[in-house]
Scaffold this active site. Structure first.
Site, short mmCIF file in Angstrom:
data_model
loop_
_atom_site.label_atom_id
_atom_site.label_comp_id
_atom_site.label_asym_id
_atom_site.label_seq_id
_atom_site.Cartn_x
_atom_site.Cartn_y
_atom_site.Cartn_z
N GLU A 195 8.67 -39.09 36.33
CA GLU A 195 7.73 -38.82 35.68
C GLU A 195 7.07 -39.96 35.04
OE1 GLU A 195 7.84 -36.14 34.55
OE2 GLU A 195 9.75 -34.98 34.04
N ASP A 205 1.42 -33.56 35.10
CA ASP A 205 0.92 -35.51 34.61
C ASP A 205 0.95 -35.97 36.19
OD1 ASP A 205 3.76 -35.18 35.59
OD2 ASP A 205 4.25 -35.35 33.47
N HIS A 228 3.41 -36.41 38.48
CA HIS A 228 4.47 -36.81 38.95
C HIS A 228 4.97 -36.62 40.32
CE1 HIS A 228 6.46 -33.26 37.21
NE2 HIS A 228 7.44 -33.13 37.72
N ASP A 284 14.81 -33.46 44.92
CA ASP A 284 15.52 -33.43 43.79
C ASP A 284 16.43 -32.22 43.16
OD1 ASP A 284 12.98 -31.96 43.95
OD2 ASP A 284 12.28 -33.14 41.97
#
Ligand SMILES: N[C@@H]1[C@@H](O)[C@H](O)[C@@H](COP(=O)(O)O)O[C@@H]1O
Length: 957
Positions: free
Chosen positions: A144, A137, A139, A74
């Site tokens: 996401e 979380d 991801h 990314d």
């Protein structure tokens, strides 16, 4: 296929493990310009230390990135690549600028290449290994929560959580954090051939829990990786905090050694197990319930265990034996490929399995069949003698064999001491020694033949020759009945040839010298090393040193003697012919004699020493070594104690040939104690099927429940009533009698409980109730537990049944369960009364069927044993060893190495319904799915024959 969870104490250790792993993968791949290693990479704080380690390993010359192509996962949108917090900058700062990767091979996603990113990866043949971080979380990359699990590279808006989390890189300024990013998709990661996910710290514990134990879903995108066939998670201790203790323990166990299905305990594990046994109640030294003999038995066993511990500590502290067995196993596999295929007769289907099964046959023949045992040792003696230069015909060898089978003491004594290897020997001296040996051998032969060499042929009396011939012929004829006999002979010939070739390589110093030309089989040479280091820790060092000398002398022939290989061929060939055609030694006498004679003449070398001499010297020395090993203190102790135990066991205080006091102690005290000490019975997967209800339980761990005497699974009452009936009929000519014995066994109060069992329940009773439920259950019986009543009849007349089950009755008194995570928990008041009787009936039926099945296989085993005893005509009720051997013979090695993943009994009786109603389904908390993946991974490792592959966590306590 494998899924692994690597847990290390700290982030440092985890990072080092991952870096080493990546380096190993790159090097194993042997990347080239045309075939680069394609590596997917993350950014963030998690991989920083990994990159530092990679740079370090690169600087040490352990790895090169010259043929590595990278794809980052990314990058932020909206900040220039030169920005210090861009993933560009990050990657160059931590990795790229320190290693030899050409810039053209680096790829980082951007607005420009976003649409072609997946295609570009595909052009390079896909990603070989994708290293990933994970957000708190769950991801992966910037996928996401709620990202599609089939997404590919694209632009994503960041969630507020991620923006806040990443603000730490922008001096805590939330506004400075870009609001969107380009990211690979979940599918892009899943497409990689391997995924390694890293996570550290408490903050990642929930994400790790979801990744390992959660169900797959887009809320925690990391869970998608559960679908990946080759997925490793490397985490530190803190990141496991939310995992169930059971899960952590399981993964730690399977990773605690180079796990594989080698199934040998390490010396350390074995010692721990032995110590545990020593401290168990079963072996309490002063058990007053035992008879005098019983106490003595316990005492001797304790002594034996202590001696075994000592032996293991002194002789096998480095796991030499296990390594040896393992390498020999790998060696065999290689023989199959490299030698067996070409050398073996009639081995068209040569493959691993064939080699394995024929090796198995050999072993079983060797261990269980006295004919084969004798035949092999006789033939070895024959070929050995044929090699010794003092003897020149096969017929003479036979004569000597006849003596060797019971060697006269004088023969052994007359061999004399071989001079100490430490002293340099003058040639003259050497010659003299060798002459002495020759004379000695001749003397032995003469003694046997009672005549000079010239008249020896005559001395081989025709009767003796005929007797010998008959013996070999009989043995071979009997053995030929074995289906695998021919294959086994081929294998044993090949093995022998290879072993002889590698034999000379057994001495450490000379291995390198010969490894190039002796044999292509590395594992075999390795076995030689290991064997030497293990075996030479026994007995007298001096004898081993002499042996080493002798081996060296023998080895010299390799270089001087062009016939070295021929003679080995000849030995192997003679053995093969002997084992397949017993007439060989007799009818082809002239030809054999000629061949040996020719070789013998060729074999003499310059200093007058012949290969025959040296082979014989080695063998003589081996004999001395063997004696010194036999007298080794540790070995001698174990031997003495074993003999004392055997003495005690077989003391014939009665006419049974077995110590009756001990027998009653075993029945009255020891077996109940052993049963009492069983506190847990784990079953990984249990499927129960009936017309009303199907139940899948996994894993189920039975423990003693509330019992009458609150001790164990033991029923509180067992009563056995036996009846013997005799009927006498009066016939027209004579009276006929009929005898029958039967027993009624009542077992009462068998009870257990099981906590935290994952279940799936399918109720299909009728149109009224029809539903599926899953969750976690706890199961209890009350103290009355289960009663089992059996009616048995014993018979001697039936061919295939020794025990007939006349009737079985199972009664489960009160049974209760509680459910968690069940859809119906809130309807418990309705649910329980409905389902409970169904489950109760199911358990009763299943138990009854299990008893029927158990009895059926018991019958099969007993009949088999009986037949075996009959067939071998060695049946003797007083001979315990024969009986034990016959029983052991049934423990054949399965053709497929099994990993027990579950007990799926009853599935086939599902009243014509689907064969396995829970195929492909796993209950919550199932370990079986993990076992299955692990078993496949273990299979790969076994095939690779990886070093240390024999280690297995199942032996760790
Ligand atoms: N896009 C990155 C992810 O690729 C990374 O895995 C995650 C965790 O970062 P860290 O390793 O710093 O905890 O952060 C960012 O969101």
């Amino acid at each position: 296929m494998s899924r692994r969870l690597i847990i290390r104490d700290s982030k440092q250790q985890t990072s080092l493990w991952v870096a080493e792993y990546i380096v190993r993968r790159i090097n194993d791949f042997r990347p080239s310009k045309d075939r680069p290693f394609v590596l997917g990479l993350p950014t963030g704080s998690s991989p920083e230390l990994i990159y530092a380690n990679l740079v370090d390993l690169y600087k040490k010359g352990r790895v090169s990135f010259k043929h590595v192509v990278t794809f980052n996962m990314d990058e932020y949108v909206g900040i220039p690549t030169s920005h210090p917090q861009s993933y560009h900058s990050f990657m160059f700062k931590h990795l790229f600028q320190h290693v030899d990767i050409p810039p053209s091979q680096i790829h980082i996603p951007s607005l420009e290449n976003c649409d072609q990113y997946d295609d570009l990866i595909a052009k390079y043949g896909g990603i070989e290994l994708f290293l990933c971080g994970v957000g708190s979380d769950g991801h992966i990359a910037f996928n996401e929560p709620a990202s599609s699990l089939s997404s590919r590279t694209r632009i994503k808006t960041l969630t507020q959580d991620t923006i806040v989390a990443n603000a730490r890189f922008f001096d805590g300024n939330i506004d400075a954090v870009p609001k969107s990013a380009v990211t690979v998709g979940v599918k892009t990661v899943l497409d990689a051939r391997e995924v390694v996910l890293i996570a550290d710290g408490r903050g990642k514990a929930e994400a790790v829990k979801q990744a390992v134990e959660g169900s797959i879903g887009h809320t925690w995108t990391v869970t998608a990786l559960q679908m990946h066939p080759k997925f490793i998670m490397a985490v530190d201790e803190a990141a496991t905090e939310e995992l169930r203790v059971k899960t952590v323990k399981y993964f730690k166990d399977i990773e605690s050694g180079p796990q594989a299905r080698g199934y040998l305990p390490s010396t350390e594990q074995a010692i721990i197990l032995l110590r545990k046994l020593l401290s168990s109640e079963l072996l309490t030294p002063d058990n007053q319930h035992l008879t005098y003999d019983g106490r003595k038995f316990i005492m001797l066993n304790r002594r034996l265990i202590k001696q075994l511990i000592e032996l293991a500590q002194t002789k096998n502290s480095g796991d030499e034996v296990q390594n040896l067995l393992w390498t020999v196993k790998s060696a065999r596999l290689q023989i199959d490929i490299e030698a067996l295929g070409t050398a073996a007769v009639d081995m068209k289907a040569a493959n691993y399995k064939a080699a394995y099964s024929s090796l198995y046959t050999i072993t079983s023949l060797l261990f269980q069949n006295p004919d084969f045992n004798k035949l092999v040792s006789d033939s070895l003696t024959i070929t050995r003698q044929a090699l010794a230069s003092g003897v020149s015909t096969a017929a003479e060898s036979i004569e000597q064999v006849a003596e060797q089978i019971e060697p006269p003491d004088t023969l052994i004594d007359s061999i004399g001491d071989v001079p100490d290897s430490d002293q340099p020997r003058a040639d003259e001296e050497a010659k003299q020694t060798l002459e002495e040996i020759e004379v000695t051998i001749q003397k032995g032969v003469k003694e046997a033949a009672k005549d000079t060499k010239e008249t020896m042929m005559e001395a081989v009396t025709p009767e003796r020759k005929a007797a010998m011939k008959e013996r070999v012929r009989q043995a071979v004829t009997r053995l030929k009945g074995y289906a695998d006999y021919n294959t086994s002979v081929s294998t044993i010939t090949t093995l022998l040839k290879s072993y002889l070739m590698a034999y000379s390589a057994a001495v450490g110093e000379v291995v390198d010298e010969v490894s190039g030309d002796v044999t292509p089989n590395k594992a075999l040479i390795e076995s030689g090393y290991l064997f030497w280091s293990f075996i030479s820790s026994f007995g007298e060092q001096r004898q081993w040193d002499v042996l080493k000398e002798r081996l060296k002398e023998l080895l010299e022939h390799r270089h001087k003697d062009p016939e070295f290989e021929n003679i080995i061929e000849l030995v192997a060939d003679s053995l093969r012919r002997l084992l397949t055609d017993p007439d060989y030694l007799f009818e082809d006498e002239d030809e054999v004699t000629k061949r040996y004679q020719m070789l013998k003449e060729k074999l003499s070398d310059n200093d007058g020493r012949s290969l025959g001499h040296d082979v014989d010297a080695v063998i003589k020395q081996l004999h001395k070594v063997a004696i010194s090993v036999y007298n080794d203190r540790g070995v001698a102790q174990v031997k003495d104690t074993t003999l004392s135990i055997m003495d005690l066991v077989l003391t014939s205080s009665g006419e049974h040939g077995f110590n009756m006091n001990l027998l009653s102690d075993i029945g009255n005290v020891l077996i109940p104690k052993a049963l009492e000490s069983i506190q847990y019975i784990p079953i990984p997967r249990l499927t129960l099927v009936s017309p009303d209800i199907d139940l899948l339980l996994e894993p189920i761990i039975f423990e003693p429940g509330r019992t009458i005497n609150s001790s164990s699974f033991l029923p509180y009452r067992v009563s056995v009533v036996t009846t013997n009936e005799m009927d006498v009929f009066k016939g027209p000519n004579r009276a006929k009698t009929h005898l029958s014995s039967s027993a009624r066994i009542k077992i009462e109060g068998l009870t257990f409980k099981a906590e935290d069992v994952g279940y799936i329940m399918k109720v299909h009773r009728n149109w009224l109730v029809n539903f599926t439920d899953s969750g976690i259950a706890s199961i209890r019986l009350d103290e009355e537990g289960i009663d089992v009543h059996l009616d048995l009849e014993f018979t001697r007349s039936s061919v295939d049944e020794l025990v007939i089950l006349k009737g079985v009755h199972v009664n489960l008194h009160t049974f209760d369960f509680t459910l968690r995570r069940s859809k119906f928990s809130f309807l418990a008041w309705l649910f329980k009364p409905l389902v409970k009787p169904m489950i109760r009936k199911l358990l009763e039926n299943s138990l009854r069927e299990a008893i029927e099945d158990g009895l059926r296989s018991l019958n099969r085993e007993m009949v088999y044993t009986r037949e075996r005893l009959r067939a071998t005509r060695i049946a003797n009720p007083h001979d315990l060893t024969t009986f034990v051997r016959a029983v052991l013979a049934r423990w054949s090695a399965p053709s497929e190495l099994p990993v027990v993943v579950g007990v799926d009994w009853r599935a086939h009786r599902a009243n014509g319904r689907a064969e396995a109603p829970f195929d492909g389904e796993y209950a919550p908390g199932s370990l079986v799915s993990l076992f299955e993946a692990e078993a496949m991974g273990a299979g790969e490792r076994v095939e690779e024959g990886a070093a240390g592959g024999w280690k297995n966590a199942c032996f760790a306590i």
